[in-house]
Design a protein around this motif. Structure first.
Motif, short mmCIF file in Angstrom:
data_model
loop_
_atom_site.label_atom_id
_atom_site.label_comp_id
_atom_site.label_asym_id
_atom_site.label_seq_id
_atom_site.Cartn_x
_atom_site.Cartn_y
_atom_site.Cartn_z
N GLU A 93 28.25 -38.96 -1.86
CA GLU A 93 27.66 -39.14 -3.17
C GLU A 93 28.74 -39.47 -4.19
N LEU A 94 28.37 -40.30 -5.19
CA LEU A 94 29.29 -40.72 -6.22
C LEU A 94 28.80 -40.29 -7.59
N THR A 95 29.72 -40.03 -8.50
CA THR A 95 29.34 -39.84 -9.89
C THR A 95 29.09 -41.23 -10.49
N PRO A 96 28.44 -41.30 -11.65
CA PRO A 96 28.21 -42.62 -12.26
C PRO A 96 29.49 -43.42 -12.47
N LYS A 97 30.57 -42.78 -12.93
CA LYS A 97 31.83 -43.51 -13.14
C LYS A 97 32.42 -43.98 -11.83
N GLU A 98 32.33 -43.16 -10.79
CA GLU A 98 32.83 -43.58 -9.48
C GLU A 98 32.03 -44.75 -8.95
#
Length: 239
Positions: free
Chosen positions: A161-166
């Motif tokens: 899973e990624l954060t929005p910035k990632e």
């Protein structure tokens, strides 16, 4: 209607922010049970679309709460804090934050930051930020799949899973695979106002994405191009 949680121990500031956001059609509420934030997000059928989070909180600080949220959700997190030091902002990004506003602040600046995060995560900028064409959720390069709608990256059956910035960072690199992308271009793409973003915040996000890709089995996917920026490299064949 976007739901925004305000985790702030100053009742006056929280009420001021909530009232201003409500004027623009957002469903804003203050969360005071700090030790229940993780459980409420994980178990809610109406979780927040964005979290405004202070650092100086009683019992738990904002960095701890941010880590708790990140263990169950990739919701955008905007830090709102009186701490104006560069290292505080870097720590906020390292712990999973997406943006940072210092107190004292202008409500219109805070609103603009919130709108930018929402657009990049859910709205009309989401497709461009991820590197996918409009209405296309998945970008691919040499077996590496970026799913914008699910905020995930997948490689050979393993998923992270990624954060929005990632997501935005990896998406920007996937628009030009094999070509260097300048640090300045990445900063402009990930943040609305680069003049108030420390250069280290980009480095922190690159490091976080690299660690996630390494865990998927592709440790050399992002290469540093000295004096320029970064590039998404071709897969290295095993001898």
């Amino acid at each position: 209607m976007y739901r925004i949680w305000i985790i702030e121990d100053d009742a006056k500031i929280a009420a001021l922010v909530a009232a201003h956001l409500s004027k623009y059609g957002y469903e804003a509420q203050r969360i005071e049970a700090y030790d229940e934030v993780k459980r409420r997000i994980a178990g809610s059928d109406r979780p927040p679309h964005l979290v405004v989070l202070d650092i100086n909180l009683p019992k738990y600080d904002g960095f701890y709460i941010c880590r708790q949220i990140r263990s169950v959700s990739n919701v955008p997190i905007l830090f709102l804090s009186a701490r104006a030091g560069e290292m505080d902002q870097v720590m906020a990004i390292e712990h999973g934050g997406d943006d940072y506003v210092t107190k004292p602040f202008h409500l219109e600046v805070l609103l603009a930051k919130i709108r930018g995060l929402l657009r990049r995560t859910y709205g009309e900028y989401a497709a461009a930020a991820s590197g996918a064409p409009p209405r296309e959720d998945v970008a691919e390069f040499q077996g590496l799949f970026l799913d914008r709608s699910k905020l995930t990256v997948e490689y050979e059956g393993r998923k992270a899973e990624l954060t929005p910035k990632e997501l935005q960072l990896l998406g920007a690199l996937m628009t030009r695979p094999g070509e260097p992308v300048a640090r300045e271009a990445l900063l402009e793409r990930l943040w609305d106002d680069v003049h108030f973003v420390d250069d280290n915040t980009l480095t922190v996000n690159v490091t976080r994405v690299r660690k996630k890709l390494e865990a998927l089995g592709t440790p050399h996917a992002i290469e540093t191009v000295r004096g320029v920026g970064y590039r998404l490299a071709a897969r290295r064949e095993t001898p």
